[in-house]
Write a protein that holds these residues in place. Structure first.
Motif, mmCIF file in Angstrom:
data_model
loop_
_atom_site.group_PDB
_atom_site.id
_atom_site.type_symbol
_atom_site.label_atom_id
_atom_site.label_comp_id
_atom_site.label_asym_id
_atom_site.label_seq_id
_atom_site.Cartn_x
_atom_site.Cartn_y
_atom_site.Cartn_z
ATOM 1 N N GLU A 172 -8.837 23.090 47.148
ATOM 2 C CA GLU A 172 -9.770 23.093 46.418
ATOM 3 C C GLU A 172 -9.569 22.451 44.877
ATOM 4 O O GLU A 172 -8.190 22.491 44.534
ATOM 5 N N LEU A 173 -10.020 20.958 44.040
ATOM 6 C CA LEU A 173 -9.749 20.355 43.456
ATOM 7 C C LEU A 173 -9.950 21.396 41.720
ATOM 8 O O LEU A 173 -10.961 21.821 41.854
ATOM 9 N N VAL A 174 -8.389 21.335 41.056
ATOM 10 C CA VAL A 174 -8.875 22.323 40.190
ATOM 11 C C VAL A 174 -8.879 21.195 39.209
ATOM 12 O O VAL A 174 -10.528 21.408 38.653
ATOM 13 N N ALA A 175 -7.975 20.248 38.344
ATOM 14 C CA ALA A 175 -8.456 19.588 37.606
ATOM 15 C C ALA A 175 -7.465 18.190 37.970
ATOM 16 O O ALA A 175 -6.146 18.014 38.702
ATOM 17 N N ARG A 176 -7.803 17.271 37.640
ATOM 18 C CA ARG A 176 -6.941 16.119 37.560
ATOM 19 C C ARG A 176 -7.293 14.926 36.492
ATOM 20 O O ARG A 176 -8.801 14.771 35.600
ATOM 21 N N ILE A 177 -5.704 13.783 35.921
ATOM 22 C CA ILE A 177 -6.464 13.238 34.767
ATOM 23 C C ILE A 177 -5.702 11.919 35.669
ATOM 24 O O ILE A 177 -4.033 12.262 36.072
ATOM 25 N N THR A 178 -6.504 10.924 34.992
ATOM 26 C CA THR A 178 -5.166 9.432 35.464
ATOM 27 C C THR A 178 -4.530 9.032 34.073
ATOM 28 O O THR A 178 -4.306 9.675 32.711
ATOM 29 N N SER A 179 -3.824 7.939 34.216
ATOM 30 C CA SER A 179 -3.306 7.448 33.224
ATOM 31 C C SER A 179 -4.040 6.683 32.304
ATOM 32 O O SER A 179 -3.341 7.239 30.782
ATOM 33 N N THR A 187 -8.714 9.445 32.087
ATOM 34 C CA THR A 187 -10.108 10.630 32.129
ATOM 35 C C THR A 187 -9.915 11.617 33.310
ATOM 36 O O THR A 187 -8.434 11.816 33.978
ATOM 37 N N THR A 188 -10.118 12.734 33.081
ATOM 38 C CA THR A 188 -10.323 13.664 33.688
ATOM 39 C C THR A 188 -11.727 14.385 34.863
ATOM 40 O O THR A 188 -12.927 13.690 34.588
ATOM 41 N N ASP A 189 -10.694 14.712 35.668
ATOM 42 C CA ASP A 189 -11.916 15.490 36.379
ATOM 43 C C ASP A 189 -11.374 17.202 36.818
ATOM 44 O O ASP A 189 -10.616 17.229 36.898
ATOM 45 N N TYR A 190 -12.574 18.146 36.706
ATOM 46 C CA TYR A 190 -12.264 19.319 36.694
ATOM 47 C C TYR A 190 -13.185 19.785 38.709
ATOM 48 O O TYR A 190 -14.224 19.277 38.517
ATOM 49 N N GLY A 191 -13.224 20.555 38.896
ATOM 50 C CA GLY A 191 -13.857 21.318 39.949
ATOM 51 C C GLY A 191 -15.030 21.931 38.742
ATOM 52 O O GLY A 191 -14.740 22.356 37.674
ATOM 53 N N ASP A 192 -15.684 21.760 39.641
ATOM 54 C CA ASP A 192 -17.579 22.779 39.356
ATOM 55 C C ASP A 192 -16.943 24.330 38.979
ATOM 56 O O ASP A 192 -16.962 25.343 37.463
ATOM 57 N N SER A 193 -15.546 25.129 39.173
ATOM 58 C CA SER A 193 -15.862 26.356 39.096
ATOM 59 C C SER A 193 -14.553 26.658 37.793
ATOM 60 O O SER A 193 -14.840 27.587 36.810
ATOM 61 N N VAL A 194 -13.860 25.790 37.358
ATOM 62 C CA VAL A 194 -13.369 25.981 36.219
ATOM 63 C C VAL A 194 -13.177 24.617 35.393
ATOM 64 O O VAL A 194 -13.486 24.639 34.058
ATOM 65 N N LYS A 195 -14.662 24.217 35.015
ATOM 66 C CA LYS A 195 -15.224 23.894 33.637
ATOM 67 C C LYS A 195 -15.133 24.172 32.959
ATOM 68 O O LYS A 195 -16.098 25.436 33.014
ATOM 69 N N GLY A 196 -14.830 23.653 32.188
ATOM 70 C CA GLY A 196 -15.380 24.673 30.104
ATOM 71 C C GLY A 196 -13.994 24.882 30.281
ATOM 72 O O GLY A 196 -13.957 25.888 28.861
#
Length: 121
Positions: free
Chosen positions: A45-52, A55-64
């Motif tokens: 499952e996705l945890v988190a990613r970041i672009t150059s 921009t970030t994106d997080y899995g719902d279970s780890v947000k915050g």
């Protein structure tokens, strides 16, 4: 391109860990770097990613609770600051890289070897 992750280990619930992943090899740039985890007996499952551009994106279970960041200079190292860890965060954490530019061509799907995070209750 090789990805090497560091920082896994055993921590008590409520504690913190910081993972890092460095990309090495010959490439011009990497667009997106991030983390995916595989809990025991479950799918990745996705945890988190970041672009150059940050921009970030997080899995719902780890947000915050988790924060992903990249090295400001080289842009080839990604970090994952994990706070308020829960037993359900126990998993093998894999770093990945996508949008890697090599000789003018863009490649995706690079993975690190994984690092185990175990959160005890």
């Amino acid at each position: 391109v090789q990805l090497q992750a560091f920082g896994g280990g055993l921590v008590q619930a409520g504690g913190s860990l910081r993972l890092s992943c460095a990309a090495s090899g010959t490439f011009a740039s990497i667009n997106a770097m991030g983390w995916v985890r595989e809990p025991p007996g479950k799918q990745r499952e996705l945890v988190a990613r970041i672009t150059s551009d940050g921009t970030t994106d997080y899995g719902d279970s780890v947000k915050g609770r988790f924060t992903v960041s990249r090295d400001n200079n080289a842009k080839n190292t990604v970090y994952l600051e994990m706070n308020k860890l829960k037993p359900e965060d126990t998993a093998v954490y894999y770093c990945n890289a996508n949008g890697v530019v090599i000789d003018g061509w863009t490649h995706s799907g690079y993975w690190g070897q994984g690092t185990l995070v175990t959160v005890s209750s």
